[in-house]
Write an enzyme that holds these catalytic residues in place. Structure first.
Site, PDB file in Angstrom:
ATOM      1  N   LYS A 189       0.861  -1.179   0.000  1.00  0.00           N
ATOM      2  CA  LYS A 189       0.000   0.000   0.000  1.00  0.00           C
ATOM      3  C   LYS A 189       0.900   1.231   0.000  1.00  0.00           C
ATOM      4  O   LYS A 189       1.686   1.446   0.932  1.00  0.00           O
ATOM      5  CB  LYS A 189      -0.895  -0.008   1.239  1.00  0.00           C
ATOM      6  N   LYS A 247      -2.090  -1.571  -3.905  1.00  0.00           N
ATOM      7  CA  LYS A 247      -2.959  -0.396  -3.868  1.00  0.00           C
ATOM      8  C   LYS A 247      -2.134   0.870  -3.974  1.00  0.00           C
ATOM      9  O   LYS A 247      -1.113   0.954  -3.289  1.00  0.00           O
ATOM     10  CB  LYS A 247      -3.682  -0.427  -2.523  1.00  0.00           C
TER      11      LYS A 247
HETATM   12  C1  PBG Z   1      -7.386   3.281   5.538  1.00  0.00           C
HETATM   13  C2  PBG Z   1      -7.613   3.172   4.093  1.00  0.00           C
HETATM   14  C3  PBG Z   1      -7.439   4.144   3.087  1.00  0.00           C
HETATM   15  C4  PBG Z   1      -7.917   3.579   1.920  1.00  0.00           C
HETATM   16  C5  PBG Z   1      -8.316   2.293   2.215  1.00  0.00           C
HETATM   17  N1  PBG Z   1      -8.101   2.050   3.554  1.00  0.00           N
HETATM   18  C6  PBG Z   1      -6.980   5.542   3.176  1.00  0.00           C
HETATM   19  C7  PBG Z   1      -5.614   5.880   3.548  1.00  0.00           C
HETATM   20  O1  PBG Z   1      -4.749   5.044   3.774  1.00  0.00           O
HETATM   21  O2  PBG Z   1      -5.409   7.079   3.680  1.00  0.00           O
HETATM   22  C8  PBG Z   1      -7.980   4.264   0.577  1.00  0.00           C
HETATM   23  C9  PBG Z   1      -9.068   3.794  -0.308  1.00  0.00           C
HETATM   24  C10 PBG Z   1      -9.374   4.685  -1.453  1.00  0.00           C
HETATM   25  O3  PBG Z   1      -8.742   5.732  -1.693  1.00  0.00           O
HETATM   26  O4  PBG Z   1     -10.316   4.335  -2.159  1.00  0.00           O
HETATM   27  N2  PBG Z   1      -6.093   3.279   5.959  1.00  0.00           N
END
Ligand code: PBG
Length: 322
Positions: A189, A247
């Site tokens: 991520k 992601k």
């Molecule tokens: C929580 C999380 C996030 C997303 C999914 N889980 C946001 C972040 O890390 O700031 C992003 C999902 C999206 O942008 O659709 N940590």
């Protein structure tokens, strides 16, 4: 090469990849209360839903043949450590039960993270250096995952990016006899600008105060790194992840391919909020055709090696293909 492109049926015969509703998981934002549907300004077409409306929605999604849903919660109250994340009566926990009753065939995945539940908006407990304390956070994630499993979630998806969390969650779930609850790890991520609309939707942007860090770069990955992403995925598989995720999606398809080639588990990709909003904005301006751009984007993620796609386009895509 054009011989095999002459007719639709020949093209169908030689097609290498396909995408359908059975590959897709639709993310949802659940709010407390009943009868609530709140549009999200930065994500046209996506609403925050209360549990009762989510249950109705789930029945439609099942009818459309979608694989499942991913749930995020907006709690009634936030605090320093995000303790409402493991409230058995929280929006996510109640939604899991309601969806299971209304649409038993849908796979219900819950996002496990603290950022929607903490006052400072970070994904865990703040330590003395103003950054998130890794090991203190693991215990809170375990409590949260257990509460989701107890509500009946098929899989928990930790998105916090703390080190060692997959192993800790697996052990904690097994200890409580939730041996059948799968873990979908957000392994690679990245600290991405494409999460902008989500933070608006989930009210989860970091709130720096001079001491607390202003962004998530201390735990999410540097967008410059690919080898490190493979290392993250391999570690998560070793710790017991059933599925690993990359992601964001479209700007990171090279990572999807490298992870696909490095691990034996299924691979998921998250087509995130900013990717969704970008495409919706272009379509609304008449710059591109929404249906064909969505279909092509999802197909590209499958071609890169994703078995599973988390996407806000899921319901629309499935209904266009009815
Ligand atoms: C929580 C999380 C996030 C997303 C999914 N889980 C946001 C972040 O890390 O700031 C992003 C999902 C999206 O942008 O659709 N940590």
């Amino acid at each position: 090469m054009r011989r095999l492109r002459t007719t639709r049926s020949i093209r169908d015969l030689v097609r290498e990849n396909e995408v359908g509703p059975a590959n897709l998981i639709a993310p949802y934002f659940i709010v407390p209360g009943a009868g609530k549907r709140e549009p999200i300004a930065s994500m046209p077409g996506i609403d925050r839903l209360s549990v009762d409306l989510m249950a109705q929605e789930a029945a439609q999604l099942q009818e459309l043949g979608l694989a499942g849903v991913l749930l995020f919660g907006l709690p009634e109250e936030k605090d320093e450590i995000g303790s409402s994340a493991w409230d058995p009566d929280g929006p996510v926990q109640l939604a899991v039960q309601a969806i299971k009753a209304a649409a038993p065939e849908l796979t219900v995945v819950t996002d496990v993270c603290m950022c929607e539940y903490t006052t400072h908006g970070h994904c865990g407990v703040i330590g003395p250096r103003g950054d998130v304390d890794n090991d203190e956070t693991l215990d809170l994630l375990s409590r949260t995952a257990i509460s989701h499993a107890a509500a009946g979630a098929d899989a928990v998806a930790p998105s916090d990016m703390m080190d060692g969390r997959v192993g800790v969650l697996r052990a904690a779930l097994d200890e409580e006899d939730f041996t059948d609850t799968a873990i979908i790890a957000y392994s690679a991520k990245f600290a991405s600008a494409f999460y902008g609309p989500f933070r608006d939707a989930a009210d989860s942007a970091p709130q720096p105060d001079g001491h607390i860090k202003e962004d998530r770069r201390g735990y999410q990955m540097d967008p410059a790194n690919a080898r490190e992403a493979v290392r993250e995925a391999v570690l998560d598989v070793e710790e017991g992840a059933d599925i690993v995720m990359v992601k964001p999606g479209l700007p990171y398809l090279d990572i999807v391919r490298q992870v696909r080639d490095a691990v034996p588990t299924p691979v998921a990709v998250y087509n995130v909020s900013g990717e969704y909003s970008m495409l919706k904005a272009a379509a609304a301006s008449g710059y591109l055709d929404e249906r064909s751009a969505v279909a092509e984007s999802l197909l590209a993620m499958r071609r890169a090696g994703a078995d599973i796609i988390f996407t806000y386009h899921a319901k629309d895509f499935a209904s266009w293909n009815q």
